[in-house]
Design an enzyme around this catalytic site. Structure first.
Site, short mmCIF file in Angstrom:
data_model
loop_
_atom_site.label_atom_id
_atom_site.label_comp_id
_atom_site.label_asym_id
_atom_site.label_seq_id
_atom_site.Cartn_x
_atom_site.Cartn_y
_atom_site.Cartn_z
N LEU A 1 20.28 0.01 91.96
CA LEU A 1 20.51 -1.30 91.36
C LEU A 1 19.90 -2.42 92.20
O LEU A 1 19.15 -3.25 91.71
CB LEU A 1 22.02 -1.54 91.20
N GLU B 1 29.28 -1.93 97.72
CA GLU B 1 30.11 -2.05 96.51
C GLU B 1 30.56 -3.49 96.26
O GLU B 1 31.63 -3.73 95.73
CB GLU B 1 31.34 -1.14 96.60
#
Length: 392
Positions: free
Chosen positions: A131, A367
């Protein structure tokens, strides 16, 4: 009301995993490199067979894809236990409990499940999730610039990704690409690692010594439409929905490491003598241990609250953000205090504390960094007022 007493089944599973870590994993680490990320193949196969007998293979996967289908609270409790060894933060039990699979693949059709998900759960294939880009990773709606353009029955991908973990040794990856504008303009594709035009540009040295992140480039990479995950424009939703709950387990591993660090600090304080007294008799050390206990219990409660809300199907985004933020920040403080109590021994590779200290620092960024979690909670509290302030 929240019932903080674990069920009989949860107690049985937690006890089984705790014994497994104590009796099977920790002894093996005595002969491993302090930064090892895997076990010798024979040991891995032997322990994986024991895990299968426990019924916990692919422990983190839902029942519909072949996992045990544990609820989020139970997974959180088990993640805390699995992390309580030297390599437990990033390689809990060195993978002998089986892969959880890449969460977005749970949403895939049967063809992609057969080709990628099920082999991953069996440990036969390994994937990565791509990502983050040089332009950023915490705001994918704006940061993703890698483009996928439709060409008949194929998509052509061009762009780059950075700080992508798990690429070395992987044979496929889930790549988030821009196919339109904004959040509704992101689509995910499964890309085989041997696809022409896909290149691991370089490995990025970091605080971690194993599973280092990489820079990736995509030059006219052709992917069949059959490798598209979900509908066009659903890439952000697929990532957010599944990864949000995975963030709870991610944070639980931090608490597990901190539990082990606190246990070591307490035991060492009882036997180490300075100035004619044990460390346990010094008020300064007592208060450090109390502060760590407060951090641990607070983070654990926030984790369980978020996990329980997720299991009830409630909107839990802010609670998960709070739990992730609290767990990573609190665990970092606990490990830091444990090192201070151990003195020079705390930074020696003889003990796991220095590895935990290095790897824990990364968890406050991974995260979604602490600052992003704060933004999530602020928007929950302030609504449009927080968004208007951001826009200005």
């Amino acid at each position: 009301m929240i019932d903080f007493v674990p069920t009989d089944e949860q107690t049985m599973l937690v006890d089984a995993v705790r014994r497994f870590v104590r009796d099977e994993i920790v002894p093996l680490e005595q002969d491993l490199d302090p930064d090892a990320g895997s076990l010798p193949p024979a040991d891995h196969a032997r322990l994986a067979a024991k895990v299968e007998q426990l019924g916990l293979t692919a422990w983190d996967a839902p029942a519909e894809v072949g996992g045990p289908g544990l609820d989020t609270v139970t997974r959180t409790l088990l993640a805390i236990e699995m992390a309580q060894h030297r390599g437990g933060l990033y390689t809990p039990c060195y993978g002998v409990f089986g892969g959880a699979g890449l969460a977005q693949l749970y949403e895939a059709g049967e063809d992609l499940r057969e080709r990628y998900l099920y082999p991953t759960l069996r440990g036969e294939r390994h994937g990565f999730f791509a990502l983050t880009e040089p332009s950023g990773g915490s705001d994918p709606a704006r940061a993703v610039r890698t483009k996928a353009v439709r060409d008949g029955d194929e998509w052509v991908i061009n762009g780059s990704k950075t700080f992508i973990s798990g690429v070395v040794g992987a044979d496929y990856g889930i790549v988030v690409c821009r196919t339109g504008s904004g959040r509704a303009g992101l689509t995910s594709f499964v890309v085989d690692a041997d696809t022409p035009g896909f290149t691991v540009h370089r490995v990025i040295p970091t605080l971690r010594r194993v599973a280092v992140p990489t820079e990736l480039s995509f030059t006219d990479v052709r992917v069949p439409d059959a490798n598209r995950l979900g509908e066009v424009g659903q890439g952000f939703r697929l990532a957010a929905t599944r990864l949000e709950r995975q963030r709870i387990v991610y944070a639980a591993g931090c608490v597990g490491v901190a539990v082990a660090a606190q246990r070591m600090a307490v035991e060492y304080a009882k036997i180490r003598e300075t100035f004619g007294r044990t460390l346990a008799e010094h008020q300064g050390v007592q208060w450090m241990l109390v502060d760590s206990e407060l951090d641990l219990r607070s983070a654990r409660l926030l984790l369980l609250e978020a996990a329980a809300a997720a299991d009830r199907g409630e909107r839990a985004r802010a609670g998960i953000a709070l739990a992730k933020m609290a767990a990573t920040e609190a665990a970092s403080r606990v490990v830091d205090r444990a090192i201070q109590i151990h003195g020079a021994l705390g930074v020696a590779a003889d003990l796991p504390l220095e590895r935990w200290y290095r790897e824990m620092r990364i968890r406050r960024i991974g995260e979604g960094p602490t600052e992003t979690q704060r933004m999530v909670v602020a928007r929950e509290l302030l609504g449009d007022a927080a968004r208007a302030g951001k826009a200005s």
